[in-house]
Design a protein around this motif. Structure first.
Motif, PDB file in Angstrom:
ATOM      1  N   PHE A  76      80.513  22.015   5.828  1.00  0.00           N
ATOM      2  CA  PHE A  76      81.601  21.057   5.575  1.00  0.00           C
ATOM      3  C   PHE A  76      81.330  19.724   6.263  1.00  0.00           C
ATOM      4  O   PHE A  76      81.615  18.666   5.708  1.00  0.00           O
ATOM      5  N   ALA A  77      80.798  19.780   7.468  1.00  0.00           N
ATOM      6  CA  ALA A  77      80.530  18.538   8.206  1.00  0.00           C
ATOM      7  C   ALA A  77      79.261  17.854   7.690  1.00  0.00           C
ATOM      8  O   ALA A  77      79.152  16.627   7.718  1.00  0.00           O
ATOM      9  N   ILE A  82      80.747  18.983  -1.863  1.00  0.00           N
ATOM     10  CA  ILE A  82      80.369  20.388  -2.020  1.00  0.00           C
ATOM     11  C   ILE A  82      80.827  20.789  -3.417  1.00  0.00           C
ATOM     12  O   ILE A  82      82.034  20.871  -3.690  1.00  0.00           O
ATOM     13  N   LEU A  83      79.857  20.963  -4.318  1.00  0.00           N
ATOM     14  CA  LEU A  83      80.173  21.146  -5.733  1.00  0.00           C
ATOM     15  C   LEU A  83      79.894  22.588  -6.140  1.00  0.00           C
ATOM     16  O   LEU A  83      78.765  23.072  -6.038  1.00  0.00           O
ATOM     17  N   VAL A  84      80.938  23.267  -6.591  1.00  0.00           N
ATOM     18  CA  VAL A  84      80.851  24.706  -6.866  1.00  0.00           C
ATOM     19  C   VAL A  84      80.807  24.977  -8.365  1.00  0.00           C
ATOM     20  O   VAL A  84      81.313  24.196  -9.174  1.00  0.00           O
ATOM     21  N   LEU A  96      87.244  28.902   3.468  1.00  0.00           N
ATOM     22  CA  LEU A  96      86.551  28.700   4.749  1.00  0.00           C
ATOM     23  C   LEU A  96      86.855  27.336   5.375  1.00  0.00           C
ATOM     24  O   LEU A  96      86.488  27.085   6.529  1.00  0.00           O
ATOM     25  N   ALA A  97      87.515  26.455   4.610  1.00  0.00           N
ATOM     26  CA  ALA A  97      87.812  25.113   5.112  1.00  0.00           C
ATOM     27  C   ALA A  97      88.913  25.183   6.175  1.00  0.00           C
ATOM     28  O   ALA A  97      89.877  25.934   6.037  1.00  0.00           O
ATOM     29  N   GLU A 101      90.639  17.572   5.101  1.00  0.00           N
ATOM     30  CA  GLU A 101      89.461  16.759   4.795  1.00  0.00           C
ATOM     31  C   GLU A 101      88.323  17.641   4.277  1.00  0.00           C
ATOM     32  O   GLU A 101      87.623  17.291   3.330  1.00  0.00           O
ATOM     33  N   GLU A 102      88.141  18.791   4.923  1.00  0.00           N
ATOM     34  CA  GLU A 102      87.101  19.724   4.456  1.00  0.00           C
ATOM     35  C   GLU A 102      87.407  20.199   3.038  1.00  0.00           C
ATOM     36  O   GLU A 102      86.524  20.252   2.188  1.00  0.00           O
ATOM     37  N   LYS A 103      88.655  20.528   2.799  1.00  0.00           N
ATOM     38  CA  LYS A 103      89.059  21.001   1.459  1.00  0.00           C
ATOM     39  C   LYS A 103      88.777  19.972   0.378  1.00  0.00           C
ATOM     40  O   LYS A 103      88.371  20.306  -0.733  1.00  0.00           O
TER      41      LYS A 103
END
Ligand code: 4NP
Length: 145
Positions: A76-77, A82-84, A96-97, A101-103
């Motif tokens: 995340f950092a 992050i493309l799923v 897991l976020a 901001e991570e989400k």
């Protein structure tokens, strides 16, 4: 720009997205960092599926040197995007976020749909390649400026 492609096993779909985008980024000399990972741990350390290696090679992209790894919280950092590949991947990564901001870094690679899992269907590898290649072209234009 740092982009991480994520699927379940990191042997079929995300290695293709990783390889195709990295290939385009290199051609365009953009200097972006591209990687891929899987939500699952079954294939850690393995080469991409030979069917993914073959379809990429057919279009001049070499993904044979990639090795599967598992997504982890430090990603995340490390990445801007992050493309799923599908909605289960989205649920697993978002779970897991730790922060909003991570989400917000986690999105479907195809904004309005999923990349089908080709693991049990040999015929889907070509489809996956085409979906990945056309999306990567657009993605570069979207993220370039
Ligand atoms: P991927 O495909 O998520 O695109 O790498 C799969 C690879 C392996 C499995 C499922 C999907 N598996 O069940 O082992």
């Amino acid at each position: 720009m740092k982009i991480l492609m994520v699927c379940l096993g990191n042997i079929c779909r995300s290695p293709l997205a990783h390889g195709v985008l990295a290939h385009m980024v290199k051609e365009k000399e953009l200097g972006w960092e591209i990687d891929s990972a899987g939500t699952g741990n079954w294939h850690i350390g393995q080469c991409p599926d030979k069917r993914s290696v073959a379809v990429a090679k057919k279009y001049g992209v070499d993904i044979s040197q990639q090795r599967a790894r598992q997504f982890n919280e430090r990603d995340f950092a490390r990445y801007d995007h992050i493309l799923v590949m599908d909605r289960q991947n989205l649920r697993d990564v978002v779970a897991l976020a730790k922060t909003a901001e991570e989400k917000t870094k986690v999105k479907l690679f195809l904004e309005d749909g999923i990349v089908p899992d080709p693991y049990y269907d040999d015929n889907l590898f070509e489809t996956v390649y085409q979906l990945v290649a056309s999306r990567c072209e657009v993605l570069i234009e979207e993220l370039k400026d």
